[in-house]
Design a protein around this motif. Structure first.
Motif, short mmCIF file in Angstrom:
data_model
loop_
_atom_site.label_atom_id
_atom_site.label_comp_id
_atom_site.label_asym_id
_atom_site.label_seq_id
_atom_site.Cartn_x
_atom_site.Cartn_y
_atom_site.Cartn_z
N ASP A 7 -24.70 16.49 -12.96
CA ASP A 7 -25.96 16.58 -13.25
C ASP A 7 -26.69 17.63 -12.24
OD1 ASP A 7 -26.27 15.07 -15.73
OD2 ASP A 7 -26.25 13.37 -14.44
N VAL A 8 -27.56 18.60 -12.75
CA VAL A 8 -28.31 19.44 -11.84
C VAL A 8 -29.64 19.00 -11.77
CG1 VAL A 8 -26.97 21.51 -12.11
CG2 VAL A 8 -28.72 21.00 -13.57
N LEU A 282 -27.67 31.16 -15.01
CA LEU A 282 -27.77 30.79 -16.46
C LEU A 282 -27.02 29.62 -16.72
CD1 LEU A 282 -28.24 32.57 -18.82
CD2 LEU A 282 -25.99 33.57 -18.87
N SER A 283 -25.92 29.32 -15.95
CA SER A 283 -25.26 27.92 -15.92
C SER A 283 -26.27 26.76 -15.55
CB SER A 283 -24.15 27.97 -15.18
OG SER A 283 -23.00 28.67 -15.72
N LEU A 284 -27.09 26.96 -14.72
CA LEU A 284 -28.00 26.09 -14.16
C LEU A 284 -29.04 25.78 -15.23
CD1 LEU A 284 -28.98 27.17 -10.52
CD2 LEU A 284 -27.69 24.95 -11.15
N ILE A 285 -29.58 26.81 -15.89
CA ILE A 285 -30.51 26.49 -16.91
C ILE A 285 -29.88 25.75 -17.99
CG2 ILE A 285 -32.49 27.86 -16.34
CD1 ILE A 285 -31.48 29.97 -17.85
N HIS A 286 -28.64 26.24 -18.45
CA HIS A 286 -27.89 25.35 -19.64
C HIS A 286 -27.70 24.16 -19.38
CE1 HIS A 286 -26.99 29.53 -21.51
NE2 HIS A 286 -28.09 29.14 -22.05
N LEU A 287 -27.37 23.62 -18.02
CA LEU A 287 -27.01 22.33 -17.47
C LEU A 287 -28.26 21.61 -17.45
CD1 LEU A 287 -24.55 23.23 -14.56
CD2 LEU A 287 -24.13 21.78 -16.58
N ALA A 288 -29.32 22.04 -17.10
CA ALA A 288 -30.74 21.37 -17.26
C ALA A 288 -30.98 21.12 -18.70
CB ALA A 288 -31.91 22.19 -16.48
N MET B 1 -31.81 18.59 -8.03
CA MET B 1 -30.88 18.00 -7.17
C MET B 1 -29.67 17.81 -7.98
SD MET B 1 -31.39 14.11 -5.31
CE MET B 1 -32.94 13.79 -6.16
N ILE B 2 -28.46 17.89 -7.23
CA ILE B 2 -27.26 18.12 -7.97
C ILE B 2 -26.49 16.54 -7.66
CG2 ILE B 2 -24.86 18.88 -7.71
CD1 ILE B 2 -26.51 21.12 -8.45
N PHE B 3 -25.97 16.16 -8.77
CA PHE B 3 -24.97 15.03 -8.83
C PHE B 3 -23.67 15.43 -9.22
CE2 PHE B 3 -29.34 14.09 -9.47
CZ PHE B 3 -29.52 13.04 -8.44
N ARG B 4 -22.81 15.64 -8.38
CA ARG B 4 -21.37 16.02 -8.59
C ARG B 4 -20.48 14.69 -8.93
NH1 ARG B 4 -18.85 19.73 -4.97
NH2 ARG B 4 -20.03 18.82 -3.26
N LYS B 5 -20.61 14.14 -10.23
CA LYS B 5 -19.89 12.90 -10.15
C LYS B 5 -18.90 13.02 -11.65
CE LYS B 5 -23.47 10.31 -9.85
NZ LYS B 5 -24.57 9.17 -9.55
N LEU B 357 -16.86 32.40 -5.48
CA LEU B 357 -17.29 31.20 -5.11
C LEU B 357 -18.79 31.32 -4.76
CD1 LEU B 357 -14.30 30.66 -2.82
CD2 LEU B 357 -15.00 29.05 -4.60
N GLY B 358 -19.25 32.44 -4.57
CA GLY B 358 -20.71 32.93 -4.42
C GLY B 358 -21.62 32.30 -5.64
N MET B 359 -20.97 32.63 -6.65
CA MET B 359 -21.64 32.15 -7.90
C MET B 359 -21.53 30.40 -7.77
SD MET B 359 -20.20 34.60 -11.12
CE MET B 359 -21.18 34.08 -12.28
N LEU B 360 -20.63 29.87 -7.62
CA LEU B 360 -20.59 28.40 -7.49
C LEU B 360 -21.36 28.15 -6.31
CD1 LEU B 360 -19.04 26.09 -9.04
CD2 LEU B 360 -17.10 26.18 -7.52
N SER B 361 -21.51 28.61 -5.41
CA SER B 361 -22.34 28.20 -4.36
C SER B 361 -23.70 28.18 -4.84
CB SER B 361 -22.33 29.19 -3.18
OG SER B 361 -21.10 28.63 -2.62
N LYS B 362 -24.08 29.11 -5.75
CA LYS B 362 -25.40 29.25 -6.10
C LYS B 362 -25.65 28.27 -7.24
CE LYS B 362 -29.24 31.35 -6.83
NZ LYS B 362 -30.43 31.95 -5.71
N VAL B 363 -24.78 27.72 -8.02
CA VAL B 363 -24.92 26.63 -8.80
C VAL B 363 -25.19 25.39 -8.03
CG1 VAL B 363 -24.07 25.34 -10.53
CG2 VAL B 363 -23.33 27.72 -10.73
N GLY B 364 -24.71 25.41 -6.90
CA GLY B 364 -24.83 24.38 -5.87
C GLY B 364 -26.29 24.00 -5.58
N GLU B 365 -26.81 25.07 -5.45
CA GLU B 365 -28.19 25.02 -5.03
C GLU B 365 -29.36 24.18 -5.88
OE1 GLU B 365 -29.87 28.78 -4.17
OE2 GLU B 365 -28.33 29.37 -2.65
N GLY B 366 -28.65 24.24 -7.41
CA GLY B 366 -29.46 23.12 -8.34
C GLY B 366 -30.74 24.07 -8.78
#
Lengths: 467, 469, 211
Positions: A7-8, A282-288, B1-5, B357-366
């Motif tokens: 979940d983001v 784009l991934s973040l908004i789709h996840l949301a 907030m990120i929940f990696r579960k 990994l830069g893209m993934l890190s950005k996703v990690g910012e939520g």
């Protein structure tokens, strides 16, 4: 057992985003560009400004609609996660590095291919055929899909005339209006024009399909920073508001259409304005969006599996992988096997074949880890003991074929691969050619039904004064 | 907030696997191929057979270890996506597509790249330099990394004789043996050889690290179908058993060493017996092992983020995502090796991995959710049918988005006209750009650097002399 | 179906116990040991070999067939001594110094044994001296070395040199394998061949001994 729990956004954050969506509908309103629809909404308690064609939807009505509309569940007989190829204008040819306008023959090839790609569950024509009059190309696409696809289909409807023709074709296939009602023949993607607008013809088409209880996927296309705010949360709130505007309209129509919420949001390169097909945001908004749809009890239909790369390189694999994996991990019901290349530049049969292979890997993941006495293999572990090996065990033999096997992916050693390098484009090309030469398109409907579909098409051609 | 579960096992299933591991440790046990371990494990309460070196474990002994061996807490200042640059023998010549032996020049170049690539968390020298005597190469690489790396680093050690030398070097940097003690400057990975063995050299080296309270990663390298059962659940039983056995041994040393647990799980290609670097079953096992390691209460790492592709193609990117993104979504602490390409090292791959990994890190910012980001007022002022381009809010956030350094976002025509290059061409340019524009600069005072050089030279000379005899 | 045919099928069907049982029956019925080996065991394992190449059978299945062959062969071999039977070749194989990984080596051993070669195991972490000593004792036609780690690969070169220094190099063929090893590396250290997987290793031994 799989628990997709990436979940983001927290539950509180989801509720805050949705609260904003309700407020947008109530305080800003939504432009329904059809007076008939506005009158309908007014009767149900919306505050309507007929001159501006804007209806402000009270929160209570939105919540009532959410509570009463039916979610589109995944078809039981198809794997839950693999969605339809994209529909572009062009076909990409890797050998010549050119793109060309799609044709009816391309459409046939895509349908034929999808029939034989085991991990793609919904079919489309891949391209809009442009060797027929473009304004009625939707009729030709439907004709081919209804006649030849072995799978559920998704296609486009440009006009209200086409909607009526599609309904007639679908009736011919299913056997009549009663049979069509509640079936999944026509999966309509309703596309509000962001921000906050549904055109007259979209509303009309939604009415036609909605009254026949056909599945409707809401597909607004908010683009962060241009047709939506430059912040992700705001754009998601806007996207959900547009989703809900469609849902409220269908509810007021009395439709029993099962619905999916979500839609293809977009971001753009803020430097050039170019619309992006892959980006972390784009991934973040789709996840949301998935989280919001799930929170309301609806299936999510978001796009994934797209790339900005123009070829089948590392970037194209990572772009697609990142978005597909994240959506999978978040429990999205639909994950794209899109066949798209180069930021929407065109459709590519080779890519679709590779994506099908990716789908196979995701399918293995979805099956999870089986835990029982046989798979725990405690007796075997004790028997082999310390320092031995499992190769000669009956248990190993029994399970040797459980493992995923590649088709176009390579597991060759470095030396072997580079001694006669055959790039992935070429391996995929060979697979495409093999499928297309070994299989001819076969009618999936009776000759009579096919003739009826043909009659509807030629009637439309004549009516439009086109040839 | 990120929940990696993300989870692939239910709690019951985790318990079943762990109970299986307990049974195996009780009935079959594990072999510790080092005399001293017999005393250590016996004193810890294990059932030891000195003739076979097989040790059996009661539940009490295992619980005692789980209760008392602390977990490594990753340094807080590291970003959430933690990836180490790989440690390999050969290096890819991007032009000829041939793997060639590495050189000291390559090692320096890899360190330079690691310094410049934001998303590579742990540096490495990438390769084994063929122009340094093989028994001293580990010391040589560590010397380079200590002098020039701006980041913590990762270098495997295979030679027992090299350990005191490396410790001496680390003391130069940290200021002395007391300062080195308990720091995270050096760490070691104790790797089981499945099924159920710990080899002598690794045990001896681990002991040297533990005696100084340096962190140890206990890792299990199972391979489904060959040295482990062909079923993922069975593989996980074996993996859990080996991790627990290693943990009990660390406990028996009675030091303050912190531990991380790792799953270097592999799958054998059932057709030919070849080792695979990426497969969906492997990803499932990484995810399952992560859950089990978390159940034990430890930091977890694995060898995800690898590929079976020999090319910089769609398969390569996809397979990296398959294991890397999934493990990220499950909350793993440490991923596998960046720059890894078919059991060799590739500088271009390192650059591509860094970008990914830069893209993934950005996703990690939520997704940040507050009044400003929800932007209700802006949406109101634009209204239905307008656009947001002219808004102040848009301007204020125009530079929030991730920007690629090599990934391409150009039209098909533009791409085709400019040669229709694959991303590898841009990665290669980026490598050249970094290597030609950046200089390696000393990260430590000159006197320390001199001391390091002396120690390295001494070791290289000692090895050469031994070789000459 | 003749008894030999049944032996052949038991190998194809991966049933070691049955192979042994049938081999013993064949001996009891007075079928010549050489005939049992050639007409039953070898013809069975050859078919499996072809299927393996065509991706029809997987490694664990080949290994089981190889075990059937090996067990059947063990049952018949006491009787073979008098009949002048010679193994196809003698192979010494081990993981080189520093390397404690043995799975690759063990797979190759099983497949070679399953193809009628006499195989001796030098074990893991085998220093050059051990190879030299064992070559003197066993007199193999082929020496195989395995390494999983890039750092231990270097000891392959040392082992080749040690065999040269001991004057044994010319009497045998040297082959190498393992994840980091390549054909170029094999050439560079003066080995005679490189097999990229276990199946190739068997082919390699076959072709080297034929030449």
């Amino acid at each position: 057992m799989i628990f997709n729990k990436l979940d983001v956004v927290s539950t509180q954050e989801i509720e805050r985003i949705l609260d904003t969506s309700y407020r947008i509908l109530e305080e800003v309103g939504f432009k329904y560009e059809w007076d008939w629809a506005l009158e309908l909404l007014e009767k149900r308690g919306c505050k309507v400004d007929m001159a501006k064609q804007i209806a402000c939807v009270p929160r209570s009505l939105t919540l009532e609609a959410v509570a009463n509309m039916k979610p589109l569940a995944s078809p039981q007989d198809y794997p839950k996660i693999f969605w339809a190829p994209w529909i572009g204008m062009n076909i990409i040819d890797f050998e010549t590095k050119t793109k060309r306008a799609g044709t009816l023959n391309d459409c046939r090839n895509v349908i034929n291919l999808v029939n034989h790609l085991e991990n793609i569950s919904v079919s489309s024509t891949g391209v809009v055929p442009q060797d027929v009059p473009i304004e009625i190309s939707d009729i030709y696409m439907a004709e081919l899909l209804f006649k030849y696809s072995e799978k559920i289909v998704t296609t486009w409807t440009y006009t209200i005339e086409s909607a009526h023709d599609l309904v007639e074709m679908a009736k011919a296939v299913t056997g009549g209006e009663d049979e069509l009602r509640g079936s999944r023949m026509i999966n309509y993607l309703a596309e509000p024009v962001s921000p906050l607008k549904l055109s007259k013809h979209s509303l009309e088409i939604m009415k036609v399909y909605g009254e026949l209880d056909q599945p409707i996927n809401m597909g607004p296309m908010v683009q962060v920073g241009t047709t939506g705010p430059a912040t992700l949360a705001g754009s998601v709130a806007l996207q959900m508001a547009e989703n809900l505007a469609g849902l409220v309209y269908l509810y007021c129509l009395g439709s029993n259409s099962p619905m999916a919420l979500g839609g293809p949001m977009q971001t753009s390169d803020m430097r050039t304005g170019r619309c992006l097909y892959a980006a972390p945001e784009l991934s973040l908004i789709h996840l949301a969006l998935v989280a919001c749809a799930h929170h309301l009890g609806f299936m999510s239909g978001c796009t994934s599996g797209l790339t900005d790369s123009n070829c089948m390189d590392f970037q194209s694999g990572w772009d697609r992988g990142l978005s597909m994996m994240l959506l999978w991990a978040a429990g999205s019901e639909s994950i794209g096997m899109r066949g798209e290349i180069g930021g929407g530049e065109g459709f590519c049969l080779e890519s679709l074949v590779v994506e099908n292979e990716m789908g196979g890997m995701l399918r293995v993941l979805s099956e999870g880890i089986l835990v029982n006495d046989d798979t725990l293999a405690l007796d075997v572990i004790e028997k082999v003991g310390i320092g031995g090996n499992y190769l000669m065990e009956k248990h190993t033999m029994r399970h040797a074929r459980d493992f995923w096997q590649p088709g176009v992916f390579t597991q060759d050693t470095f030396d072997k691969y580079w001694s006669e390098p055959k790039p992935i484009e070429q391996r995929a090309r060979e697979r495409v050619e093999k499928i297309l030469t070994e299989n001819s398109l076969e009618l999936q409907v009776s000759e009579d039904v096919a003739a009826e579909i043909d009659r509807i098409v030629s009637r439309r051609v004549k009516a439009a004064g086109l040839q | 907030m990120i929940f990696r579960k993300l989870k692939v096992l239910s709690d019951d299933e985790v318990v079943k696997i762990v109970e299986g591991a307990f049974r195996i440790l009780r009935t079959t046990g594990c072999r510790f191929e080092d005399e001293k371990c017999m005393d250590e494990l016996e004193s810890a309460g294990c059932d030891v057979d000195r003739s076979t070196m097989v040790v059996k474990f009661s539940e009490d002994v295992i619980f005692d270890a789980l209760d008392n061996v602390p977990s490594v807490t990753p340094p807080d200042d590291l970003p959430k996506v933690r990836v180490a640059s790989a440690n390999k023998g050969m290096i890819l010549d991007c032009k000829t597509k041939k793997m060639r032996p590495g050189t000291t020049e390559d090692a320096r170049n890899v360190i330079k790249l690691c310094n410049s690539l934001d998303n590579i968390t742990l540096a490495s020298a990438g390769i084994v330099s063929s122009d340094v005597p093989v028994q001293a190469v580990e010391v040589f690489n560590i010397g380079l990394l200590m002098k020039y790396s701006e980041k913590l680093f990762n270098q495997w050690i295979y030679e027992t004789e090299n350990v005191p030398v490396v410790m001496e070097m680390a003391e130069v940097i940290t200021g002395g043996s007391e300062e080195l003690r308990g720091s995270k400057f050096l760490s070691y990975m104790l790797n089981s050889v499945s099924p159920l063995r710990f080899p002598p050299k690794q045990l001896a080296i681990s002991r040297m690290y533990a005696e100084r309270d340096l962190p140890i990663a206990v890792a299990s390298m199972t391979q489904a179908g060959s040295v482990s059962p062909a079923t993922p659940a069975g593989c996980l039983v074996l993996c859990a058993a080996e991790l627990l056995a290693g943990l009990v041994w660390v406990r028996s040393l009675r030091t303050k060493t912190e531990v991380a647990l790792g799953a270097l799980t592999q799958v054998m290609q059932m057709r030919t017996g070849r080792q695979l670097y990426a497969s969906p079953e492997q990803t499932l096992m990484f995810l399952g092992a992560h859950q089990i390691i978390r159940y034990f209460g430890y930091c977890s790492g694995n060898t995800s983020f690898e590929t079976d592709s020999c090319d910089f193609d769609m398969q390569n990117g996809w397979e990296k995502a398959l294991s890397g993104v999934m493990c990220w979504a499950a909350g793993c602490d440490m991923f596998g090796q960046a720059g890894f390409l078919f059991d060799g090292f590739s500088m271009e791959q390192l650059v591509l991995d860094n970008e990914a990994l830069g893209m993934l890190s950005k996703v990690g910012e939520g997704v940040l959710v507050n009044d400003d980001t929800l932007a209700l007022d802006v949406i109101k002022s634009v209204g239905p049918g307008g656009n947001f381009l002219g808004e102040k809010h848009t301007m204020a956030h125009a530079r929030d988005a991730w920007r690629p350094s090599i990934f391409q976002r150009v039209s098909f025509e533009h791409w085709a006209k400019s040669g229709g290059m694959r991303i590898i061409a841009h990665a290669h340019d980026k490598v050249n750009e970094i290597l030609s524009s950046k200089e390696l600069s000393l990260q430590i005072p000159e006197d320390q650097a001199k001391a390091i050089d002396d120690i390295v030279a001494r070791r290289v000379a000692a090895v050469a002399e031994k070789g000459a005899c | 179906m003749s008894l030999l045919e049944k032996i052949k099928n038991s190998i194809i069907e991966m049933e070691p116990e049955l192979t042994v049982e049938l081999t013993q029956s064949a001996l009891a019925e007075g079928i010549a040991p050489m005939e049992i080996v050639a007409g039953g065991l070898i013809s069975g394992i050859e078919i499996v070999g072809v299927k393996f190449k065509n991706d029809e059978v997987f490694l664990p299945e080949v290994m089981m067939s190889a075990k059937a062959f090996k067990d059947g062969f063990a049952a018949v071999s006491p009787k073979l001594k008098d009949s002048g039977y010679e193994p196809k070749g003698r192979v010494l194989i081990g993981s080189v110094k520093g390397d404690i990984h043995d799975i690759g080596k063990n797979i190759v051993i099983a497949l070679l044994q399953g193809n009628g070669y006499e195989v001796h195991d030098a074990g893991v972490d085998a220093p050059p001296e051990r190879f030299v000593d064992m070559v003197r004792e066993i007199k193999p036609n082929v020496v195989g070395m395995s390494a999983l780690l890039t750092t231990t690969m270097a000891f392959m070169r040392d082992t080749v040199s040690a065999l040269k220094d001991a004057g044994l190099r010319d009497s045998l063929k040297i082959i190498v394998g393992g994840a980091p090893v390549s054909a170029d590396f094999a050439k560079e250290i003066g080995a005679d061949g490189y097999g990229e997987d276990a199946g190739e290793a068997v082919d390699l031994v076959k072709s080297l001994l034929a030449s």
